[in-house]
Scaffold this motif. Structure first.
Motif, short mmCIF file in Angstrom:
data_model
loop_
_atom_site.label_atom_id
_atom_site.label_comp_id
_atom_site.label_asym_id
_atom_site.label_seq_id
_atom_site.Cartn_x
_atom_site.Cartn_y
_atom_site.Cartn_z
N ARG A 1 0.81 -1.22 0.00
CA ARG A 1 0.00 0.00 0.00
C ARG A 1 0.84 1.27 0.00
NH1 ARG A 1 -5.39 -0.99 3.65
NH2 ARG A 1 -6.05 -2.93 2.65
N SER A 2 2.14 1.14 -0.06
CA SER A 2 3.03 2.29 -0.15
C SER A 2 4.35 1.83 -0.72
CB SER A 2 3.23 2.94 1.23
OG SER A 2 3.99 2.08 2.06
N ALA A 3 5.16 2.80 -1.16
CA ALA A 3 6.48 2.44 -1.70
C ALA A 3 7.35 1.80 -0.63
CB ALA A 3 7.16 3.69 -2.27
N ALA A 4 7.29 2.32 0.60
CA ALA A 4 8.09 1.75 1.68
C ALA A 4 7.66 0.31 1.98
CB ALA A 4 7.98 2.61 2.93
N GLN A 5 6.34 0.08 2.00
CA GLN A 5 5.86 -1.28 2.28
C GLN A 5 6.22 -2.21 1.14
OE1 GLN A 5 1.60 -2.21 2.28
NE2 GLN A 5 1.84 -3.01 4.36
N ARG A 6 6.20 -1.70 -0.09
CA ARG A 6 6.56 -2.54 -1.24
C ARG A 6 8.02 -2.97 -1.15
NH1 ARG A 6 5.12 0.81 -4.69
NH2 ARG A 6 2.98 0.06 -4.92
N ARG A 7 8.92 -2.05 -0.79
CA ARG A 7 10.32 -2.42 -0.61
C ARG A 7 10.46 -3.48 0.48
NH1 ARG A 7 11.03 3.22 -0.92
NH2 ARG A 7 11.37 3.37 1.34
N LEU A 8 9.71 -3.31 1.55
CA LEU A 8 9.78 -4.25 2.65
C LEU A 8 9.30 -5.63 2.23
CD1 LEU A 8 10.37 -4.56 5.70
CD2 LEU A 8 7.94 -4.06 6.10
N PHE A 9 8.18 -5.69 1.51
CA PHE A 9 7.63 -6.98 1.06
C PHE A 9 8.62 -7.70 0.14
CE2 PHE A 9 2.79 -6.03 1.53
CZ PHE A 9 2.96 -5.96 2.90
N PHE A 10 9.16 -6.98 -0.83
CA PHE A 10 10.11 -7.61 -1.76
C PHE A 10 11.39 -8.03 -1.05
CE2 PHE A 10 7.70 -5.52 -5.30
CZ PHE A 10 7.44 -6.68 -6.01
N SER A 11 11.78 -7.29 -0.03
CA SER A 11 12.97 -7.68 0.73
C SER A 11 12.75 -8.99 1.46
CB SER A 11 13.33 -6.58 1.73
OG SER A 11 13.64 -5.37 1.07
N TRP A 12 11.57 -9.16 2.06
CA TRP A 12 11.27 -10.42 2.73
C TRP A 12 11.19 -11.57 1.73
CZ3 TRP A 12 11.96 -11.60 7.52
CH2 TRP A 12 11.87 -10.63 8.52
N LEU A 13 10.56 -11.33 0.57
CA LEU A 13 10.43 -12.39 -0.42
C LEU A 13 11.79 -12.80 -0.98
CD1 LEU A 13 8.16 -14.07 -1.79
CD2 LEU A 13 8.28 -12.46 -3.70
N ALA A 14 12.73 -11.86 -1.04
CA ALA A 14 14.06 -12.17 -1.57
C ALA A 14 14.82 -13.13 -0.67
CB ALA A 14 14.86 -10.89 -1.75
N ILE A 15 14.40 -13.25 0.59
CA ILE A 15 15.07 -14.19 1.50
C ILE A 15 14.79 -15.63 1.09
CG2 ILE A 15 15.11 -15.00 3.90
CD1 ILE A 15 14.55 -12.12 4.76
N ALA A 16 13.62 -15.88 0.49
CA ALA A 16 13.21 -17.25 0.17
C ALA A 16 14.22 -17.98 -0.72
CB ALA A 16 11.82 -17.25 -0.46
N PRO A 17 14.66 -17.41 -1.86
CA PRO A 17 15.65 -18.14 -2.67
C PRO A 17 16.96 -18.38 -1.94
CG PRO A 17 14.62 -16.39 -3.95
CD PRO A 17 14.21 -16.19 -2.53
N ALA A 18 17.37 -17.41 -1.12
CA ALA A 18 18.62 -17.59 -0.38
C ALA A 18 18.53 -18.78 0.57
CB ALA A 18 18.94 -16.32 0.40
N VAL A 19 17.39 -18.92 1.23
CA VAL A 19 17.21 -20.04 2.16
C VAL A 19 17.08 -21.36 1.40
CG1 VAL A 19 15.66 -21.03 3.89
CG2 VAL A 19 16.18 -18.58 3.93
N SER A 20 16.28 -21.36 0.33
CA SER A 20 16.04 -22.61 -0.40
C SER A 20 17.27 -23.08 -1.16
CB SER A 20 14.86 -22.44 -1.36
OG SER A 20 15.08 -21.38 -2.25
N ASN A 21 18.13 -22.15 -1.58
CA ASN A 21 19.37 -22.55 -2.25
C ASN A 21 20.29 -23.33 -1.33
OD1 ASN A 21 18.96 -21.61 -4.86
ND2 ASN A 21 19.66 -19.55 -4.37
N PHE A 22 20.11 -23.15 -0.03
CA PHE A 22 20.85 -23.96 0.93
C PHE A 22 20.09 -25.22 1.33
CE2 PHE A 22 21.40 -25.06 5.44
CZ PHE A 22 22.71 -25.50 5.41
N LEU A 23 18.81 -25.06 1.68
CA LEU A 23 18.04 -26.18 2.21
C LEU A 23 17.83 -27.28 1.18
CD1 LEU A 23 15.27 -24.44 4.36
CD2 LEU A 23 17.37 -25.56 5.13
N GLY A 24 17.51 -26.91 -0.07
CA GLY A 24 17.24 -27.93 -1.08
C GLY A 24 18.42 -28.84 -1.34
N PRO A 25 19.57 -28.29 -1.74
CA PRO A 25 20.74 -29.16 -1.98
C PRO A 25 21.23 -29.87 -0.73
CG PRO A 25 21.02 -27.03 -3.07
CD PRO A 25 19.82 -26.91 -2.18
N PHE A 26 21.22 -29.18 0.41
CA PHE A 26 21.71 -29.79 1.65
C PHE A 26 20.83 -30.98 2.04
CE2 PHE A 26 21.73 -30.01 6.35
CZ PHE A 26 23.07 -30.30 6.54
N GLY A 27 19.52 -30.78 2.00
CA GLY A 27 18.62 -31.87 2.35
C GLY A 27 18.70 -33.03 1.37
N ALA A 28 18.77 -32.71 0.07
CA ALA A 28 18.87 -33.77 -0.94
C ALA A 28 20.16 -34.55 -0.76
CB ALA A 28 18.79 -33.16 -2.34
#
Length: 397
Positions: A122-149
């Motif tokens: 609902r605002s530019a600041a909130q949009r930056r915050l949302f995308f920042s949180w979503l950007a964490i997902a690939p960083a976490v999964s790039n570790f968890l997926g290969p490590f778990g497999a």
């Protein structure tokens, strides 16, 4: 969008992306154990990105017309089916099909979730915050997926490279998309534009007529190309200097850790700085690091350069996503995100070959300086991006 819904979206992407990264680790190991050559394995890995190049724009258009759940339903189904087929038929022809389907699922997921949270802000600041949180997902999964497999493959079989271990690995990975769907079912759908059968068809390339869109796409390409060229040049430079494979891996690993760490802190950065400020600072740091990289005399200095560059490049994507959402018509944001993803994947395929050709002609060190010069010349484009005036609205949750 409430914080709880944002958390569900982030975890859902972690599950879906981890299913792909786990498969991407397991498939080359299985292919090599079956006697296939490294060249064939490289072609197999390339299939994970190939489907994203061709499906990105159609997926974005589909998301514009159907919102979140329907395209995510297809992504979840494709990922689960791909891994189930790999578990039942763990042979290279089926692994090729699974790689295409899993890569397509990851690409669709990226586009749909980025579009959804961009529209939910609902605002530019909130949009930056949302995308920042979503950007964490690939960083976490790039570790968890290969490590778990890797853990499953090492411990689920009776002998090394046991086919049963790979079957168990694929079967467990197939559960992750289903867990993602359970989370997505509880996320509130946003209004979307239904398909009008009488409307004139749109073409994604029309978006390039928008100056702001072109500028953002160009800056994103500069940063992405720097990322890809670094990943290619460091092994070549390390080999020239007689570094061991483990040390070269450490240098690249330091880059990945720094990129992941900066994304963990992005919510704090996004709350303090605007998108253009973060991107401009990243460009300056990228120029400086590429300029001094060839002068780094030993592995410790190269690790330091890698860490600084990883932090600089790792913080850019959420800011690019936020800018792209602001300058693109609301009815075509999925299409815009698809065009961006297609361009980035095509660049990831081409840039190592271009850098390799230049390296053979002018030397590896000179390629670093050429990249520094290109980023320096292109960085002023950031100042030409103009954003529409936006009033801040109350934040949910």
């Amino acid at each position: 969008m409430t914080r709880t819904q944002l958390f569900r979206l982030v975890i859902a992407q972690v599950f879906l992306h981890a299913s792909m990264t786990g498969l991407r680790l397991a498939t080359p190991l299985l292919a090599l154990s079956l006697g296939y050559s490294p060249g064939a394995v490289g072609a197999l890995i390339a299939l994970f990105a190939l489907s994203q190049v061709f499906l990105a724009i159609p997926a974005g258009k589909y998301a514009d017309h159907h919102g979140l759940r329907r395209p995510m339903g297809f992504a979840v189904s494709a990922a689960a089916l791909a891994l189930t087929l790999a578990a039942i038929f763990p042979y290279v022809p089926m692994l090729c099909v699974a790689a295409l389907m899993s890569g397509a699922s990851a690409g669709v997921t990226t586009i749909v979730l980025q579009r959804h949270i961009g529209r939910a802000a609902r605002s530019a600041a909130q949009r930056r915050l949302f995308f920042s949180w979503l950007a964490i997902a690939p960083a976490v999964s790039n570790f968890l997926g290969p490590f778990g497999a890797g853990l499953v493959i090492d411990h689920a079989g009776r002998t090394p490279n046991d086919l049963l271990a790979f079957r168990v690995c694929f079967g467990l990975l197939a559960l992750l998309p289903l867990l993602a769907w359970l989370l997505l079912m509880r996320v509130r759908e946003l209004p979307y534009e239904p398909v009008n059968p009488h409307a004139a068809p749109t073409h994604a390339w029309d978006l390039l007529r928008l100056p702001n869109f072109r500028y953002i796409l160009f800056v994103n390409w500069l940063q992405s190309a720097s990322w890809d060229i670094h990943a290619f040049l460091v092994p070549v430079l390390g080999h020239e200097r007689g570094l061991s494979a483990s040390m070269i891996g450490t240098i690249l690993g330091a880059f990945a850790v720094a990129a992941a760490a900066i994304r963990m802190s992005l919510p704090v950065i996004a709350a303090r700085f605007a998108e253009k400020q973060v991107i401009a600072a990243s460009c300056v740091i990228t120029v400086l690091v590429f300029a001094v990289y060839p002068l780094a005399g030993g592995p410790v200095a190269m690790v330091a350069c890698s860490v600084v560059l990883g932090a600089a490049l790792g913080c850019v994507q959420p800011m690019i996503m936020s800018l792209l959402t602001q300058v693109t018509p609301a009815s075509r944001q999925g299409e815009a995100l698809g065009l961006r993803l297609m361009a980035i994947n095509a660049s990831s395929f081409l840039m190592p070959m271009v850098a390799g050709s230049f390296g053979a002609l002018i030397g590896v060190a000179s390629v670093f300086w050429v990249v520094a010069a290109l980023v320096a010349v292109g960085a002023p484009v950031v100042r030409r991006i103009t954003l529409p005036a936006e009033e801040s609205r109350p934040v949910d949750g």
